[in-house]
Design an enzyme around this catalytic site. Structure first.
Site, PDB file in Angstrom:
ATOM      1  N   VAL A 108     -22.936  22.903  17.812  1.00 27.55           N
ATOM      2  CA  VAL A 108     -22.292  21.655  17.406  1.00 27.55           C
ATOM      3  C   VAL A 108     -22.467  20.533  18.425  1.00 27.55           C
ATOM      4  CG1 VAL A 108     -20.597  22.601  15.798  1.00 27.55           C
ATOM      5  CG2 VAL A 108     -20.064  22.535  18.227  1.00 27.55           C
ATOM      6  N   GLY A 137     -16.738  28.849  22.287  1.00 26.52           N
ATOM      7  CA  GLY A 137     -17.936  29.531  22.749  1.00 26.52           C
ATOM      8  C   GLY A 137     -18.884  28.494  23.316  1.00 26.52           C
ATOM      9  N   HIS A 152     -15.084  19.958  26.083  1.00 29.69           N
ATOM     10  CA  HIS A 152     -16.043  20.991  26.480  1.00 29.69           C
ATOM     11  C   HIS A 152     -17.285  20.341  27.121  1.00 29.69           C
ATOM     12  CE1 HIS A 152     -18.131  24.991  25.704  1.00 29.69           C
ATOM     13  NE2 HIS A 152     -19.169  24.202  25.875  1.00 29.69           N
ATOM     14  N   GLU A 153     -17.775  19.264  26.503  1.00 27.31           N
ATOM     15  CA  GLU A 153     -19.008  18.638  26.997  1.00 27.31           C
ATOM     16  C   GLU A 153     -18.786  17.880  28.304  1.00 27.31           C
ATOM     17  OE1 GLU A 153     -21.765  19.625  25.613  1.00 27.31           O
ATOM     18  OE2 GLU A 153     -20.563  20.638  24.094  1.00 27.31           O
ATOM     19  N   HIS A 162     -18.888  20.279  31.027  1.00 26.39           N
ATOM     20  CA  HIS A 162     -20.265  20.615  31.416  1.00 26.39           C
ATOM     21  C   HIS A 162     -20.791  19.602  32.425  1.00 26.39           C
ATOM     22  CE1 HIS A 162     -21.775  24.031  29.212  1.00 26.39           C
ATOM     23  NE2 HIS A 162     -21.439  23.552  28.031  1.00 26.39           N
TER      24      HIS A 162
HETATM   25 ZN    ZN Z   1     -21.159  24.618  26.321  1.00 26.18          ZN
END
Ligand code: ZN
Length: 188
Positions: free
Chosen positions: A47, A115, A158-159, A162
């Site tokens: 995604v 995930g 989430h991004e 990162h």
């Molecule tokens: Zn990731």
């Protein structure tokens, strides 16, 4: 095909660099964005993807058309449940976020299953704000602001993790391994 690096790669544990805004339209940066799109499209249920996941330590992430379709579908169902006439499906394409900054997070948080394309095949629950707003440059060098709830808010968090060198497994609970053949889940 650009390769998606896995969790022990040092690039995933470093703070990624900002893209100088004047460089956004250069072939070098456009190529990185293109490679990210290609790597993401190749993952059946991916995604979103961040540049470090293809080995590039720059502050860029891409949200797939698929994620936007899921968001659109949920919004349409909510509207129908509320008795509103169903909105026409909008034409969706992926979204590019360069030098993204989370400008708002809801106080309300929820443990959500998560995930990652760089942490195969582990899944766990992560505490995420239910709503998030991001300000970023798009691939044309224009500043925009985008809010999201649910999956979209989770993707934004989430991004940006990162880009700061953090993986979800560092904050997840109930981590389990689910082999790919048993899987139909979104990964980012
Ligand atoms: Zn990731």
């Amino acid at each position: 095909m650009p390769k998606i690096v896995q969790k022990d790669d040092p690039v995933l544990h470093r703070h990624a660099r900002e893209v100088p805004p004047a460089d956004i339209l250069t072939p070098k940066i456009q190529r990185v964005i293109d490679d990210m799109r290609k790597a993401l499209v190749a993952e059946e249920d991916g995604v979103a993807i961040a540049a470090p996941q293809i080995g590039v330590p720059l502050r860029i992430f891409v949200v797939s058309k698929r994620a936007l379709e899921i968001e659109d579908e949920i919004a349409r169902e909510d509207a129908e449940d509320a008795g509103a006439p169903s909105a026409k499906r909008s034409a969706l394409h992926d979204l590019v976020f360069i030098n993204p900054e989370i400008t708002k997070l809801s106080k309300k948080q929820k443990w959500v299953p998560e995930g990652c394309l760089s942490v195969r095949w582990l899944y766990g629950k992560v505490l995420r704000a239910e709503k998030a707003t991001v300000r970023a440059y798009d691939e044309h060098g224009k500043i925009f602001t985008r809010g999201g709830s649910g999956l979209m808010a989770q993707i934004f968090q989430h991004e940006t993790d990162h880009l700061d060198g953090a993986l979800f497994i560092e904050k997840a609970r109930n981590i389990e391994e689910i082999p790919p053949e048993h899987l139909k889940k979104a990964r980012a």
